[in-house]
Design an enzyme around this catalytic site. Structure first.
Site, short mmCIF file in Angstrom:
data_model
loop_
_atom_site.label_atom_id
_atom_site.label_comp_id
_atom_site.label_asym_id
_atom_site.label_seq_id
_atom_site.Cartn_x
_atom_site.Cartn_y
_atom_site.Cartn_z
N LYS A 90 18.15 -36.16 -27.61
CA LYS A 90 19.05 -37.30 -26.92
C LYS A 90 18.19 -38.46 -26.39
CE LYS A 90 21.92 -37.51 -22.62
NZ LYS A 90 22.63 -36.96 -21.43
N SER A 107 27.81 -36.83 -20.95
CA SER A 107 27.10 -37.88 -21.76
C SER A 107 26.38 -37.66 -23.04
CB SER A 107 26.19 -38.54 -20.62
OG SER A 107 25.15 -37.81 -20.42
N SER A 138 26.72 -32.83 -18.03
CA SER A 138 26.54 -33.75 -19.41
C SER A 138 25.94 -32.70 -20.49
CB SER A 138 25.78 -34.70 -19.03
OG SER A 138 26.48 -35.96 -18.81
N1 GLN Z 1 30.35 -37.10 -16.29
C1 GLN Z 1 29.46 -37.04 -15.17
C2 GLN Z 1 29.19 -38.60 -14.78
O1 GLN Z 1 29.60 -39.42 -15.41
C3 GLN Z 1 28.01 -36.47 -15.48
C4 GLN Z 1 27.21 -37.14 -16.15
C5 GLN Z 1 25.80 -36.36 -16.61
O2 GLN Z 1 25.74 -35.14 -16.27
N2 GLN Z 1 25.00 -37.15 -17.12
O3 GLN Z 1 28.36 -38.86 -13.99
#
Ligand code: GLN
Length: 495
Positions: A79, A160, A184
């Site tokens: 990532k 994400s 995410s």
């Molecule tokens: N979808 C969540 C957010 O937008 C989680 C994102 C994440 O875990 N990085 O904050």
């Protein structure tokens, strides 16, 4: 053994490498070729094919000398939130578009030391803020799955860590790193029909991971099955003096401990997770999961997590508050993009106005507001108190059960562009993953079934802090019983 090396699991590939059925260079080259074939998915921001093939040649030399490491030559995607020495690390943002870290994150270093080979930096929502991988400055990632009902629509891979999940689901990488702040790793795993693990907060070092919300961020793993995810997590875990929030906990041999009888294990079903409007397919697969675990010898118990309904609003105060503080460092002076103004203040303003995307700006504003004098106690302090109540709910629940079974997400993958103008709807997509994040608990998603559109749906297992072994055991037993073997058409394209 299949002749398409991109369809192997890590465990199978290691076995074949050991038997010299193919070389490390061959294994890595096939995955690199598939990455190139599937460029339209936009799963990678930076490809590192050349370095990967060179590393594979070194792996072959090691294998020849009988010095094979635990994950020798396994091609993975990294990532693009993990800093990688001398390789561009963007965090999906324009503001870090030209940032080449002079250091390596602890987790990526540990993975390299175990023998894995990164084939590229995977696309993600900007600064990991999002649930659909549509906020990336480098464009959206496409899910390799398509709906049977709307086969022309491109779907999101979740977020994400969308690039990581799409790469593993398409067979481009055998595994991938993710990060998980509020879901995410687990939610994209559910959308892409693969396994996604978020360990206990503190299990992996956050050193060298671009910070989003420091009290929530954890490294995570994507893999094709539970065993592979256990192999990866073991390689990534461990105390690190460079991160004071990483814990001095022994790292069990997760993969060796997987196969275990579930008799006597109590599986909790939280009644508050039956949210309004949940699709019938999700209710059905959740019930099926519980009944399969029961057949495997577990005892099913109803539990209550009464503060669940406050989890999403609490998260969307704490995470933006921490993000607004963490992202203050991007000022056009020390990192990345710089837009010169007439004085320092204007340089900050111009740099940040151009460098950050809309979702990141929204969160900086929400966070700054919640932390400002006059609102701090009303929002931020209150959110911290509710966070404690949510953690206490889990402590109480774990008196009655050993692991918790829930759906991973309230929907399957949606179309790219859908929900983009409705942040609240997008935020509600995290309803089942956020509570464990706020409590710092390990959680993982395994693919369970296809819905009425032919799209994957995952089930989540949550365990007590540091009991990843218990989580993996339940997940492994459930995986065996579910026997989910569906793959997206793209994964079947031979490299
Ligand atoms: N979808 C969540 C957010 O937008 C989680 C994102 C994440 O875990 N990085 O904050």
């Amino acid at each position: 053994m299949t002749s398409d090396l991109t369809r192997l699991t890590i465990a199978q590939a290691l076995e074949s490498l050991r038997k010299k059925e193919f070389s490390a260079v061959e294994l890595v080259t096939r995955h690199v070729r598939k990455m190139e074939q599937l460029r339209p998915l936009n799963a990678f921001i930076t490809e590192t094919a050349e370095q990967a093939v060179a590393a594979a040649a070194e792996s072959d030399a090691r294998i020849a000398k009988g010095e094979m490491r635990t994950l020798e030559a396994i091609p993975i995607a990294m990532k693009d939130l993990f800093c990688t020495k001398d390789i561009k690390t963007t965090a999906g943002s324009h503001i870090l578009g030209n940032f080449i870290p002079p250091y390596e994150s602890t987790v990526s270093q540990k993975l390299m030391d175990s023998g894995t080979i990164s084939i590229g930096k995977a696309n993600l929502d900007e600064f990991a803020m999002g649930g659909s991988n549509t906020t990336s400055y480098y464009g959206p990632v496409e899910n390799p799955w398509r709906s049977e009902k709307f086969p022309d629509k491109k779907l999101v891979p979740g977020g994400s860590s969308g690039g990581s999940a799409a790469a593993v689901a398409a067979g481009v990488a055998m595994a991938a790193t993710g990060t998980d702040t509020g879901g995410s790793t687990r939610q994209p795993a559910s959308f892409c029909g693969i396994v996604g693990v978020k360990p206990t907060y503190g299990r992996c070092s956050r050193w060298g991971i671009v910070a989003f919300a420091s009290s929530l961020d954890q490294a995570g793993v994507f893999a094709k099955n539970v065993e592979d995810s256990a192999l990866m997590l073991e390689a990534m875990s461990g105390h690190d003096v460079k991160d004071t929030t990483s814990a001095p906990q022994a790292v069990p041999n997760f993969a060796a401990l997987l196969k275990h009888d579930l008799r006597g294990v109590r599986v909790g079903i939280p009644k508050e997770y039956r949210v309004d409007g949940m699709p019938q397919d999700i209710i059905d697969v959740w019930e099926k999961g519980a009944s399969l675990l029961k057949d495997a010898g577990a005892e099913i118990v109803e539990i209550s997590l009464p503060h669940t309904k406050y989890a999403v609003p609490t998260y969307y105060i704490i995470a933006p508050a921490e993000a607004s503080s963490n992202l203050a460092r991007y000022d056009g002076v020390r990192y990345g993009l710089r837009k010169e103004g007439k004085d320092l203040a204007e340089t900050y303003e111009l740099t940040r106005a151009e460098g950050f995307g809309a979702e990141v700006k929204r969160r900086i504003m929400i966070g700054t507001y919640c932390l400002s004098a006059g609102y701090y106690d009303a929002y931020y302090t209150k959110a911290l108190k509710i966070r404690r109540l949510i953690a206490n709910d889990f402590t109480e629940a774990f008196k009655k059960c050993d692991v918790i079974l829930t759906p991973t997400a309230p929907s399957s993958a949606f179309a790219i562009g859908e929900n983009s103008d409705d942040p609240i709807k997008m935020y509600l997509g995290d309803v089942f993953t956020i509570p464990a994040s706020l409590a710092g608990l390990p959680g993982m998603s395994i693919p369970a079934t296809l819905d009425d559109q032919g799209l994957p749906l995952g089930l989540q297992i949550i365990s007590r802090a540091w009991d990843e072994v218990g989580m993996f055991r339940a997940a492994y037993a459930l995986e065996q019983a579910l026997n989910f073997t569906a793959k997206p058409a793209l994964a079947k394209v031979a490299a």
